[in-house]
Each structure stands twice: as structure tokens, then as C-alpha cells.
Design a protein around this motif. Structure first.
Motif, mmCIF file in Angstrom:
data_model
loop_
_atom_site.group_PDB
_atom_site.id
_atom_site.type_symbol
_atom_site.label_atom_id
_atom_site.label_comp_id
_atom_site.label_asym_id
_atom_site.label_seq_id
_atom_site.Cartn_x
_atom_site.Cartn_y
_atom_site.Cartn_z
ATOM 1 N N LYS A 82 0.834 -1.200 0.000
ATOM 2 C CA LYS A 82 0.000 0.000 0.000
ATOM 3 C C LYS A 82 0.865 1.246 0.000
ATOM 4 O O LYS A 82 0.563 2.229 -0.669
ATOM 5 N N ARG A 83 1.985 1.198 0.762
ATOM 6 C CA ARG A 83 2.869 2.362 0.862
ATOM 7 C C ARG A 83 4.301 1.899 1.043
ATOM 8 O O ARG A 83 4.574 0.965 1.791
ATOM 9 N N VAL A 84 5.225 2.559 0.351
ATOM 10 C CA VAL A 84 6.653 2.290 0.492
ATOM 11 C C VAL A 84 7.363 3.597 0.803
ATOM 12 O O VAL A 84 7.171 4.601 0.102
ATOM 13 N N VAL A 85 8.159 3.599 1.853
ATOM 14 C CA VAL A 85 9.034 4.730 2.169
ATOM 15 C C VAL A 85 10.462 4.237 1.975
ATOM 16 O O VAL A 85 10.872 3.248 2.588
ATOM 17 N N THR A 86 11.209 4.894 1.101
ATOM 18 C CA THR A 86 12.560 4.446 0.807
ATOM 19 C C THR A 86 13.560 5.557 1.130
ATOM 20 O O THR A 86 13.338 6.717 0.786
#
Length: 297
Positions: A82-86
Motif C-alpha cells: 500500500k505504501r513504500v518509504v525508501t
């Protein structure tokens, strides 16, 4: 939930694993990969597929990635989360990553040193997973920090230098302070070995993927964790010495007193710190506390 048996690597991710593609992209921003920053890019789609098989996240999941490189793993994560923080420290690499991920609206890129990264503002109290090919230069401090962080991930599926992976998953006889610390907060599991040839450029050492599953509560009671870890830190500060030699200076007692404490805890005085289990460190802590001794900060 992602079906690991039928998962296929997106074509874009496979292309980003090709050294020819890597060289082309790096030339666009005049970027030479830095050994100091641990910039070794994954160049084997089979390893990427294996990592994703172990991540196994569904569309409602949140994922943190550290050290995305050119984005081969990021693309795979973006397809299933749903969400990726990289998080990436190199601004030029981040510029290439932004172009790669322009299609994905569920990815947020953060320009920051991973060692100083605080996940709380990004995930709050929501559960999330760390999935990362961690740069060797920051791998140990990052996993140590996230394991103990109140807003740490539920699980970590991470690529580490092989020796670090072995230390994280070690059993009594081969323990280190890192082993004890990580196993205090997580259940550790070695997943797969990764040869140096799976990277571009190849590092001088092999790697391994491990899973670190956060415990619902630390292995030790909340009021004991800090003191147990202090005892262990003192013990491992002189790893080659027997426990009675390495710990007694912390407690400011003589050798006979230290040997008596060890015997009371059911630990052979000639043991070395790497031989002790998590339970034996706790037994030593309880004996020390029962004797009225202060464990220094």
C-alpha cells in the motif's frame, strides 16, 4: 497476501538488475559507486525474487526500504504494498530513483542518512516491514537501532554482509553482543546465502538475507533489559577473556566474589561470553541484583 509461488519480478525490476542498464543510468548523472557508502547494486533477479518471496506482503501493507540503489527492489515492493518509504543518502542516486518510480504514487523517497532516520513520523503506530539490501557501512547500526526502536518494524527482511548475518543469528558458542541485542528484541532466522557475484560491482565478501521478527515484548522483563545488556556489553568488551574477568570490573568486585556470583547463577566461571545463552545472562543479572550490587550505566 502475495502468493510467493507465482510471484514474478516486474520487467522494469529485471532490467534494473542488468549491469548494462546500471552503467547507462549511472553515466547519466556522472555517478561512480562508492565503496565507502557500501554501494553494491543487486544484479541477480533470482535473488530479488527470493527476497520478495520472504517479504510476502499484501496490498494493505506498509514497507520501509533503506539503500534502494537504482530501485530494483523498490519497484517490486511498490507493486505489492500500500505504501513504500525508501531512504537514500546519495542525492544523485535519489534523482535516478525518482525517475524510475515516477509511475508509482505509493512510494515516498527520503533523502537522509539511514542511521539518523526516525520511522515514527512516517509510520506512526501503524505496523510496517523493513525490506532492504542494506549498505554494509550502515547495516549494523541500522538494524540495532530499529530493533530497539518503539516505532520499529514488525519484521525485517534484510541483506547483510555474511559475517554480520552469522553474528545476528548466532547460537551460544558463537554469540556476540550484536547477537544478544538482536535476539533480545527479535526472533532471528537465516534465509539464504548470496554470493558476491550477485552484485554490481561485486564486493569482496559474500552476503546473506536474514529475517528479524519483532518480539511482542523483549526477551527480558522491561525493568531488566537495560541492566542485562550492560552486563553483556561489559562481558563482550573483552571477548577473549573469561566472563569472570570481563564483568567484574563493571561490578567493582574482586575475582573471588565474581566467581561466586557465576556459580550461584549456574554458570561455569571459566566460560567465555560467547558461550552464554540469553537465559544465562538473565540468570547472572538476577544473581547480581539479589546480591545488592549496582550495575553501572
Amino acid at each position: 497476501m502475495l502468493d510467493s509461488k507465482v510471484y514474478n519480478i516486474p520487467a522494469q525490476a529485471r532490467d534494473l538488475c542488468r549491469p548494462r542498464t546500471m552503467r547507462t543510468l549511472l553515466r547519466q548523472v556522472d555517478l561512480r559507486l562508492s565503496r565507502k557508502l557500501g554501494q553494491h547494486l543487486l544484479a541477480d533477479p533470482a535473488v530479488l525474487r527470493a527476497i520478495m518471496r520472504h517479504v510476502r506482503q499484501g496490498e494493505h501493507d506498509r514497507i520501509l526500504e533503506i539503500g534502494p540503489g537504482l530501485g530494483s527492489l523498490t519497484v517490486c515492493l511498490a507493486e505489492v504494498a500500500k505504501r513504500v518509504v525508501t531512504v537514500e543518502i546519495d542525492a544523485r542516486m535519489l534523482a535516478l530513483l525518482d525517475a524510475t518510480l515516477a509511475f508509482y504514487r505509493n512510494v515516498e523517497t527520503v533523502h537522509q542518512d539511514a542511521v539518523a532516520f526516525d520511522p515514527q513520523p512516517y509510520f506512526g503506530a501503524e505496523p510496517y516491514v523493513l525490506a532492504a539490501n542494506l549498505p554494509y557501512s550502515v547495516a549494523t547500526p541500522v538494524i540495532r537501532q530499529l530493533a530497539a526502536h518503539l516505532a520499529g518494524p514488525q519484521r525485517m527482511v534484510v541483506m547483510l554482509q555474511r559475517e554480520v548475518a552469522e553474528r545476528v543469528c548466532a547460537k551460544p558458542g558463537e554469540m556476540s553482543y550484536l547477537s544478544l541485542l538482536m535476539q533480545t528484541y527479535t526472533e532471528t532466522k537465516h534465509l539464504l546465502a548470496v554470493p558476491s557475484q550477485a552484485f554490481f560491482p561485486p564486493p569482496q565478501v559474500d552476503s546473506a538475507v536474514v529475517e528479524l521478527k519483532r518480539r511482542a515484548e523483549p526477551y527480558y522483563p522491561a525493568d531488566a533489559v537495560d541492566d542485562v545488556l550492560r552486563l553483556a556489553r561489559a562481558g563482550f568488551s573483552q571477548r577473549r577473556k573469561q566472563v569472570h574477568n570481563s564483568v567484574r570490573s563493571l561490578l567493582r568486585i574482586d575475582d573471588d566474589h565474581m566467581i561466586w556470583l557465576l556459580k550461584e547463577a549456574g554458570i561455569a566461571p571459566q566460560c567465555r561470553p560467547q558461550e552464554l545463552s540469553l537465559d544465562e545472562w538473565f540468570a547472572l543479572y538476577r544473581t547480581v541484583k539479589a546480591d545488592g550490587l549496582l550495575i553501572g550505566s
